[in-house]
Motif scaffolding. Structure first.
Motif, PDB file in Angstrom:
ATOM      1  N   VAL A  34      50.453  36.972 -25.555  1.00  0.00           N
ATOM      2  CA  VAL A  34      51.517  36.038 -25.954  1.00  0.00           C
ATOM      3  C   VAL A  34      51.463  34.787 -25.092  1.00  0.00           C
ATOM      4  N   ARG A  35      51.343  34.961 -23.791  1.00  0.00           N
ATOM      5  CA  ARG A  35      51.298  33.808 -22.891  1.00  0.00           C
ATOM      6  C   ARG A  35      50.060  32.963 -23.137  1.00  0.00           C
ATOM      7  N   PHE A  36      48.933  33.612 -23.458  1.00  0.00           N
ATOM      8  CA  PHE A  36      47.716  32.873 -23.781  1.00  0.00           C
ATOM      9  C   PHE A  36      47.894  32.055 -25.064  1.00  0.00           C
ATOM     10  N   LEU A  37      48.403  32.684 -26.108  1.00  0.00           N
ATOM     11  CA  LEU A  37      48.538  31.993 -27.394  1.00  0.00           C
ATOM     12  C   LEU A  37      49.491  30.803 -27.319  1.00  0.00           C
ATOM     13  N   THR A  38      50.536  30.904 -26.503  1.00  0.00           N
ATOM     14  CA  THR A  38      51.515  29.822 -26.419  1.00  0.00           C
ATOM     15  C   THR A  38      51.143  28.766 -25.382  1.00  0.00           C
ATOM     16  N   ASP A  39      50.084  29.009 -24.621  1.00  0.00           N
ATOM     17  CA  ASP A  39      49.644  28.046 -23.605  1.00  0.00           C
ATOM     18  C   ASP A  39      49.149  26.770 -24.286  1.00  0.00           C
ATOM     19  N   ARG A  40      49.711  25.627 -23.891  1.00  0.00           N
ATOM     20  CA  ARG A  40      49.386  24.364 -24.574  1.00  0.00           C
ATOM     21  C   ARG A  40      48.064  23.753 -24.124  1.00  0.00           C
ATOM     22  N   ARG A  41      47.452  24.321 -23.108  1.00  0.00           N
ATOM     23  CA  ARG A  41      46.151  23.809 -22.666  1.00  0.00           C
ATOM     24  C   ARG A  41      45.029  24.811 -22.915  1.00  0.00           C
ATOM     25  N   ALA A  42      45.265  26.072 -22.595  1.00  0.00           N
ATOM     26  CA  ALA A  42      44.208  27.075 -22.725  1.00  0.00           C
ATOM     27  C   ALA A  42      44.265  27.835 -24.038  1.00  0.00           C
ATOM     28  N   GLY A  43      45.412  27.782 -24.746  1.00  0.00           N
ATOM     29  CA  GLY A  43      45.566  28.535 -25.985  1.00  0.00           C
ATOM     30  C   GLY A  43      45.873  27.641 -27.174  1.00  0.00           C
ATOM     31  N   ILE A  44      46.708  28.123 -28.078  1.00  0.00           N
ATOM     32  CA  ILE A  44      47.102  27.347 -29.255  1.00  0.00           C
ATOM     33  C   ILE A  44      48.253  26.416 -28.915  1.00  0.00           C
ATOM     34  N   GLY A  45      49.241  26.934 -28.213  1.00  0.00           N
ATOM     35  CA  GLY A  45      50.400  26.142 -27.818  1.00  0.00           C
ATOM     36  C   GLY A  45      51.598  26.401 -28.701  1.00  0.00           C
ATOM     37  N   GLY A  46      52.739  26.678 -28.080  1.00  0.00           N
ATOM     38  CA  GLY A  46      53.961  26.884 -28.843  1.00  0.00           C
ATOM     39  C   GLY A  46      55.102  27.305 -27.933  1.00  0.00           C
ATOM     40  N   ASP A  47      56.325  27.194 -28.470  1.00  0.00           N
ATOM     41  CA  ASP A  47      57.503  27.662 -27.742  1.00  0.00           C
ATOM     42  C   ASP A  47      57.665  29.172 -27.861  1.00  0.00           C
ATOM     43  N   GLY A  48      56.946  29.766 -28.825  1.00  0.00           N
ATOM     44  CA  GLY A  48      57.051  31.205 -28.998  1.00  0.00           C
ATOM     45  C   GLY A  48      56.084  31.716 -30.039  1.00  0.00           C
ATOM     46  N   ILE A  49      56.113  33.034 -30.241  1.00  0.00           N
ATOM     47  CA  ILE A  49      55.279  33.727 -31.223  1.00  0.00           C
ATOM     48  C   ILE A  49      56.188  34.359 -32.265  1.00  0.00           C
ATOM     49  N   LEU A  50      55.851  34.180 -33.545  1.00  0.00           N
ATOM     50  CA  LEU A  50      56.540  34.849 -34.644  1.00  0.00           C
ATOM     51  C   LEU A  50      55.543  35.791 -35.311  1.00  0.00           C
ATOM     52  N   ARG A  51      55.797  37.092 -35.187  1.00  0.00           N
ATOM     53  CA  ARG A  51      54.893  38.085 -35.789  1.00  0.00           C
ATOM     54  C   ARG A  51      55.582  38.709 -36.993  1.00  0.00           C
ATOM     55  N   ALA A  52      54.936  38.650 -38.151  1.00  0.00           N
ATOM     56  CA  ALA A  52      55.486  39.223 -39.385  1.00  0.00           C
ATOM     57  C   ALA A  52      55.077  40.685 -39.482  1.00  0.00           C
ATOM     58  N   VAL A  53      56.065  41.582 -39.389  1.00  0.00           N
ATOM     59  CA  VAL A  53      55.810  43.017 -39.418  1.00  0.00           C
ATOM     60  C   VAL A  53      56.882  43.681 -40.282  1.00  0.00           C
ATOM     61  N   ARG A  54      56.550  44.729 -40.966  1.00  0.00           N
ATOM     62  CA  ARG A  54      57.550  45.439 -41.771  1.00  0.00           C
ATOM     63  C   ARG A  54      58.580  46.104 -40.851  1.00  0.00           C
ATOM     64  N   GLY A  55      59.827  46.056 -41.297  1.00  0.00           N
ATOM     65  CA  GLY A  55      60.931  46.537 -40.483  1.00  0.00           C
ATOM     66  C   GLY A  55      60.784  47.969 -40.010  1.00  0.00           C
TER      67      GLY A  55
END
Length: 283
Positions: A34-55
């Motif tokens: 999660v920290r890698f994906l939201t990293d704005r320099r080393a990853g994709i960058g974002g304020d958070g992750i939204l994962r679509a999963v069945r309830g």
């Protein structure tokens, strides 16, 4: 183990997210990922992750097992109960990914704050039912440096402390490079989102926000609802529409009979694949 993750990038008034689909909970993300994906320099960058999963795969969820659940993680990998901008972007993602039937305009979405209903409007915006905000004056004080202000506590499925700035306070001058303090500390044992508000005109406000687990963001959807609720309370009002300006744009908050609706833009701006750290490429 999957080495390459398919993702989308989206935002609602520049509150941005990395989105992934994992319907059967086959590939939960680690905190490091999660920290890698939201990293704005080393990853994709974002304020958070939204994962679509069945309830059915979310232990805290006791509603419809087939509902699409928004498994939301802040940029620091902490779990958040709710995200108003995120729900709008999540609804747009479900439509564009074909995860709901073609032509769907009303989408139920599971969150840790309960079921939310999103409606895709003809003008491209998304309107979300945000539940029943709970507003209370409970003696909380927010502090930045040597300055402090009384705050209104608002629960929008997640906690907020709303500061209505007075004469002489400059919204643009506030230092939000570090988290504001608050006391008593026990008022928010799991942290709090803090909003600072200028009233521009009746029904029209401007705000900045420091989000727990993220820092200052260009927008916070639940924060705009909290602000509208706090301003309404301060003026002895209950129902009405508020235009809320944030650094990333503006949204509308409608309050009626104790319930709230949030309306604003939601865009998917990119799609791609990313190699997760420490993974080996499958042959």
């Amino acid at each position: 183990m999957v080495a390459v993750l398919e993702f989308a990038k989206g935002h609602g008034t520049r509150n941005d997210f990395v989105l992934v689909t994992d319907a059967d909970d086959a590939r939960p993300l680690t905190d490091e990922e999660v920290r890698f994906l939201t990293d704005r320099r080393a990853g994709i960058g974002g304020d958070g992750i939204l994962r679509a999963v069945r309830g059915r795969h979310i232990p805290e969820w006791d509603g419809d097992p087939d509902v699409w659940f928004m498994d939301y993680r802040n940029a620091d990998a902490s779990i958040a109960e709710m995200c108003g901008n995120g729900v709008r972007v999540f609804a747009r993602y479900l439509v564009e990914e074909g995860l709901v039937p073609e032509g769907t305009t009303e989408i139920p979405i599971g969150t840790r704050a309960g079921l939310r209903a999103a409606a895709l409007l003809d003008d491209g915006r998304v309107r979300v039912w945000m539940g029943r905000p709970a507003t209370a004056d409970s003696g909380t004080t927010v502090q930045i440096g040597d300055s402090n202000w009384p705050a209104t506590n608002v629960d929008v499925g997640n906690p907020h402390a709303v500061v209505l700035l007075g004469e002489g306070d400059e919204l643009a001058e506030l230092d939000l490079t570090r988290a504001p303090g608050w006391f008593p500390l026990e008022a928010f044992p799991s942290g709090v989102n803090v909003e600072f508000v200028d009233e521009l005109a009746p029904g029209h406000v401007r705000m900045r926000v420091f989000e727990r687990g993220v820092g200052e963001t260009d927008s916070c959807g639940t924060g705009t609802v909290a602000v509208a609720s706090a301003v309404a309370r301060a003026h002895g009002e209950t129902d009405g529409r508020w235009t809320v300006e944030v650094p990333g744009g503006k949204v509308e908050v409608d309050l009626a009979q104790g319930e709230a609706w949030l309306t604003g833009p939601a865009e998917i701006v990119a799609r791609g694949s990313v190699r997760l750290p420490g993974e080996e490429i499958d042959d």
